[in-house]
Design a protein around this motif. Structure first.
Motif, short mmCIF file in Angstrom:
data_model
loop_
_atom_site.label_atom_id
_atom_site.label_comp_id
_atom_site.label_asym_id
_atom_site.label_seq_id
_atom_site.Cartn_x
_atom_site.Cartn_y
_atom_site.Cartn_z
N ASP A 152 28.35 38.94 42.54
CA ASP A 152 29.42 39.83 42.09
C ASP A 152 30.29 40.25 43.26
OD1 ASP A 152 28.73 39.88 39.38
OD2 ASP A 152 27.20 41.40 39.74
N SER A 198 34.77 40.45 44.58
CA SER A 198 36.13 40.50 44.07
C SER A 198 37.13 40.37 45.21
CB SER A 198 36.39 41.81 43.32
OG SER A 198 37.68 41.83 42.75
N HIS A 247 40.95 42.94 41.91
CA HIS A 247 41.19 42.11 40.73
C HIS A 247 39.96 41.89 39.87
CE1 HIS A 247 44.62 41.25 43.27
NE2 HIS A 247 45.21 40.64 42.27
N LEU A 248 40.16 41.95 38.55
CA LEU A 248 39.12 41.55 37.62
C LEU A 248 38.99 40.04 37.56
CD1 LEU A 248 39.77 43.95 34.58
CD2 LEU A 248 38.13 44.23 36.43
N THR A 249 40.12 39.32 37.61
CA THR A 249 40.14 37.85 37.64
C THR A 249 41.20 37.43 38.65
OG1 THR A 249 41.86 37.60 35.93
CG2 THR A 249 39.58 37.78 35.17
N THR A 250 41.10 36.19 39.13
CA THR A 250 42.10 35.74 40.11
C THR A 250 42.65 34.36 39.73
OG1 THR A 250 40.24 35.07 41.54
CG2 THR A 250 41.36 37.16 42.06
N ARG A 308 32.37 43.35 33.49
CA ARG A 308 33.18 42.96 34.65
C ARG A 308 34.09 44.12 35.07
NH1 ARG A 308 33.57 40.42 39.42
NH2 ARG A 308 35.72 39.83 39.90
N VAL A 333 33.80 45.79 38.86
CA VAL A 333 34.90 45.83 39.83
C VAL A 333 35.28 47.27 40.17
CG1 VAL A 333 37.32 45.21 40.21
CG2 VAL A 333 35.74 43.55 39.20
#
Length: 333
Positions: free
Chosen positions: A149, A151, A163-166, A181, A185
């Motif tokens: 885990d 980020s 960011h949660l997603t990239t 998630r 984060v």
């Protein structure tokens, strides 16, 4: 105490060695930290000659030999490269060396000999040619530290975004976001800023849809399904988090100083505001690595086309060192 910042040299065929030498001419850097380069003495000496820096390169094998004095650049010499390594060319030698520099930095960080890692850029093609099949620094660091885990956090002088997603498409990004998630984060942001000395950091979560969904008017309830449960779970643990907020006003408020960090849902939502504020000041940071290791990086590539010409700009490296100093865990110093 000043934190010890380990600066990895990156791909030696690029501008990494030059921007490191240029940045470490700054007396202010030495006033705020103890920098040490992890790389190759011969290449750093070549870079010193190219940029005509009035400094000495001090070759060391272990950190106890470091001087940490302005005017002298300490270099943990792994001695992996030839002095006449060509500029601007992809090579397996440079790719392997860039990996080994990172590996050594992680070992020093795990031994608590350095307090943060700051990376010059590597070249992914060279990295693969050197036998290390990773997409980039982040994945290398995650594997070497056994981290699942983590980020990406972007930083500029007036804004921090995590960011949660990239690096996935927008539809895939929305699919990937879930309450766990979101919670993870938020917690990473809280722990990172707290360990850096920030008391009760203020965290704001950005909405997925326009106007953060506006109570179901936009989208299909993504905020209620994917974000709010994670926010509430973090709040229940005493974390100072609020949201979700509309993106079109949140970043203005964060730059104004209302929040310490923004949680962005996808790549462009977070990257856009940071880069509008200035590419030369943007820093890429990996947070959540086991052991509390912080890694900062310049926000540009190896720039093979200008390597060896003494025209590379060191401002992003200075910004990356600045953020490494700021975010280095205070409990390790």
């Amino acid at each position: 105490m000043k934190p010890v910042i380990g600066i990895t040299m990156g791909d030696a065929s690029g501008i990494g060695p030059e921007i490191i030498v240029k940045a470490l001419q700054s007396a202010q850097v030495y006033e705020q930290c103890k920098p040490v380069v992890i790389g190759d003495y011969k290449i750093l000496e070549r870079a010193r000659n190219i940029v005509q820096a009035d400094v000495k390169i001090h070759k060391i094998s272990q950190l106890s030999e470091a001087l940490f004095q302005h005017g002298t650049i300490d270099c943990v010499d792994l001695d992996l490269l030839l002095e006449d390594l060509p500029f601007g060319q992809v090579s397996s030698e440079a790719g392997n060396a860039a990996f080994q520099f990172i590996k050594k930095a992680v070992e020093l960080a795990q031994a608590k000999e350095i307090h943060a890692i700051c990376t010059a850029p590597l070249n992914k093609e060279a990295l693969h040619k050197g036998g290390h099949l990773y997409p980039g620094h982040t994945e290398i660091l995650a594997e070497l530290t056994g981290t699942e885990d983590y980020s990406m956090l972007l930083s500029s002088p007036n804004l921090k975004v995590i960011h949660l997603t990239t690096h996935v498409g927008l539809i895939k990004a929305i699919e990937m976001i879930n309450p766990e998630r979101t919670y993870t984060v938020i917690k990473l942001a809280h722990e990172t800023l707290t360990r850096a000395g920030k008391i009760r950091p203020s965290i704001a979560v950005c909405g997925i849809n326009p106007h953060a969904g506006e109570n179901g008017l936009f989208g299909n309830g993504e905020e209620e399904e994917k974000l709010i449960p994670g926010i509430e779970k973090a709040k229940a643990e005493g974390i100072n988090v609020t949201g979700p907020y509309p993106a079109d006003t949140l970043f203005f408020r964060a730059v104004r100083g209302d929040f310490d960090i923004v949680v962005a849902c996808y790549h462009d939502q977070g990257h856009g505001p940071i880069k509008v504020l200035g590419l030369e000041e943007g820093v890429n940071i990996t947070v959540g690595l086991k052991g509390g290791i912080i890694r900062t990086s310049v926000d540009h590539g190896t720039a093979f086309d200008i390597a060896g010409k003494n025209i590379a700009d060191e401002r992003s490296m200075l910004a990356a060192i600045r953020d490494a100093i700021e975010l280095a865990p205070k409990d390790l110093q």
